[in-house]
Design a protein around this motif. Structure first.
Motif, PDB file in Angstrom:
ATOM      1  N   ARG A   7       0.833  -1.204   0.000  1.00  0.00           N
ATOM      2  CA  ARG A   7       0.000   0.000   0.000  1.00  0.00           C
ATOM      3  C   ARG A   7       0.870   1.258   0.000  1.00  0.00           C
TER       4      ARG A   7
ATOM      5  N   ASN B 254      -4.680  -2.100  -5.161  1.00  0.00           N
ATOM      6  CA  ASN B 254      -5.997  -2.505  -4.657  1.00  0.00           C
ATOM      7  C   ASN B 254      -6.482  -3.777  -5.345  1.00  0.00           C
TER       8      ASN B 254
ATOM      9  N   GLU C 295      -2.147   3.161  -6.795  1.00  0.00           N
ATOM     10  CA  GLU C 295      -3.031   2.603  -5.762  1.00  0.00           C
ATOM     11  C   GLU C 295      -4.090   1.672  -6.345  1.00  0.00           C
TER      12      GLU C 295
ATOM     13  N   LYS D 172       0.924   4.018  -3.044  1.00  0.00           N
ATOM     14  CA  LYS D 172       0.680   5.438  -2.801  1.00  0.00           C
ATOM     15  C   LYS D 172       1.840   6.281  -3.308  1.00  0.00           C
ATOM     16  N   SER D 173       3.058   5.815  -3.078  1.00  0.00           N
ATOM     17  CA  SER D 173       4.260   6.561  -3.480  1.00  0.00           C
ATOM     18  C   SER D 173       4.385   6.653  -4.991  1.00  0.00           C
TER      19      SER D 173
END
Length: 318
Positions: free
Chosen positions: A262, A275, A271, A266-267
């Motif tokens: 996760r 997911n 995402e 995000k980085s």
């Protein structure tokens, strides 16, 4: 003998349908270009333009519509929703209207589980009668096509059968499934050991084709929506284990915590990808089984083995 027309016969699913139907049914293929070995079945057809006339549909009993503008990751179109609608919604409805004019009895529409949505909560699968809830343009275009087809069925008496597959795999599969197959085939430990708390429904192309064939003349299939899977949901970790087993490779996986995925997603602005890797997407096929008296003839293990064997054979040819 039942006479069948099929669109998308040159695609992954279409090729498998043709193999199954060619010897048992009278077959017509609606394509842009003929397929080598099947030229006698060919009729010119373009999703965006439709058929120039109805001659290709004369004396056809059932039309199986597989052709579509497929889901594209990172679509760069200026108007992606319009592009999907032009093919998957308008093109489908135009073809269905031509089918009605030609006197075709049944229209089998290969839709997508994306009509239901992108994910489910663990052990709370999508059901055939759930409210449509597409989250991307592809799913929306398929959802709109479904609604309009069912309306057309009410108005004209055309029998519409809607099938929503989950992720389809099998010999010759492409995209992310093929990439994962390639990684697993090398026998190296992969970083999915901690992704055990999700579940995904998959469907082998053999099982999907078997359901489509069942729907050709089943009296209870008319104007129904069917979800389809192998009826054996697996976590990401279990899926990789099954692939490794099919290849006869080590099944050990590195226990990378899901929190690391996760954070990386995000980085990197990925995402959505993470997911899908960590999340669940399950379907309940009890309606399909009960309504049609059908069950998947091929197990997930058999499907993975068949897919792995074909993958290795293709690598030897390269």
């Amino acid at each position: 003998m039942i006479s069948i027309a099929i669109t998308g016969a040159s695609g992954f699913l279409g090729k498998n349908i043709v193999k199954k139907l060619a010897e048992k049914y009278e077959l017509s293929m609606l394509l842009r270009n003929p397929i080598v070995g099947y030229e006698q079945f060919f009729h010119q057809y373009d999703l965006t333009k439709g058929l120039s006339d109805n001659k290709a549909l004369q004396n056809i009993d059932v039309l199986i519509h597989c052709a579509a503008r497929v889901h594209i990751m990172d679509d760069v179109s200026n108007n992606p929703l319009d592009d999907y609608r032009e093919v998957n919604t308008k093109g489908t409805l135009n073809l269905a209207r031509q089918a009605v004019d030609a006197g075709i009895k049944r229209f089998i529409f290969i839709s997508s589980i994306k009509v239901n949505g992108e994910s489910t909560q663990l052990n709370k699968p999508f059901k055939f009668d759930d409210q449509r809830s597409p989250e991307d343009f592809y799913g929306q275009s398929k959802s709109e096509a479904e609604e309009q087809l069912l309306k057309l069925a009410e108005e004209t008496g055309l029998e519409v059968v809607i099938i929503r597959p989950t992720l389809v795999y099998g010999p010759g599969v492409k995209a992310n499934f093929a990439l994962l197959l390639n990684l697993v085939s090398k026998g190296l430990p992969l970083p999915f050991g901690c992704i055990k708390d999700n579940k995904r429904s998959l469907v082998s192309v053999d099982n999907l084709v078997d359901l489509i064939v069942t729907c050709i003349d089943h009296p209870k299939a008319a104007n129904q929506v069917f979800l389809v899977s192998d009826d054996n949901d697996v976590s990401t970790c279990e899926m990789v284990q099954q692939m490794a087993k099919a290849f006869g490779k080590s099944q050990w996986q590195l226990p990378i915590p899901t929190a690391c995925y996760r954070l990386a997603g995000k980085s990197l602005g990925k995402e959505d990808v993470i997911n899908r890797l960590l999340g669940s997407l399950q379907v309940d096929i009890s309606h399909t089984k009960e309504m049609l008296g059908w069950k998947p003839p091929q197990t997930l293990e058999e499907g993975f083995k068949q897919t792995a064997d074909a993958f290795l054979q293709n690598k030897l040819k390269d």
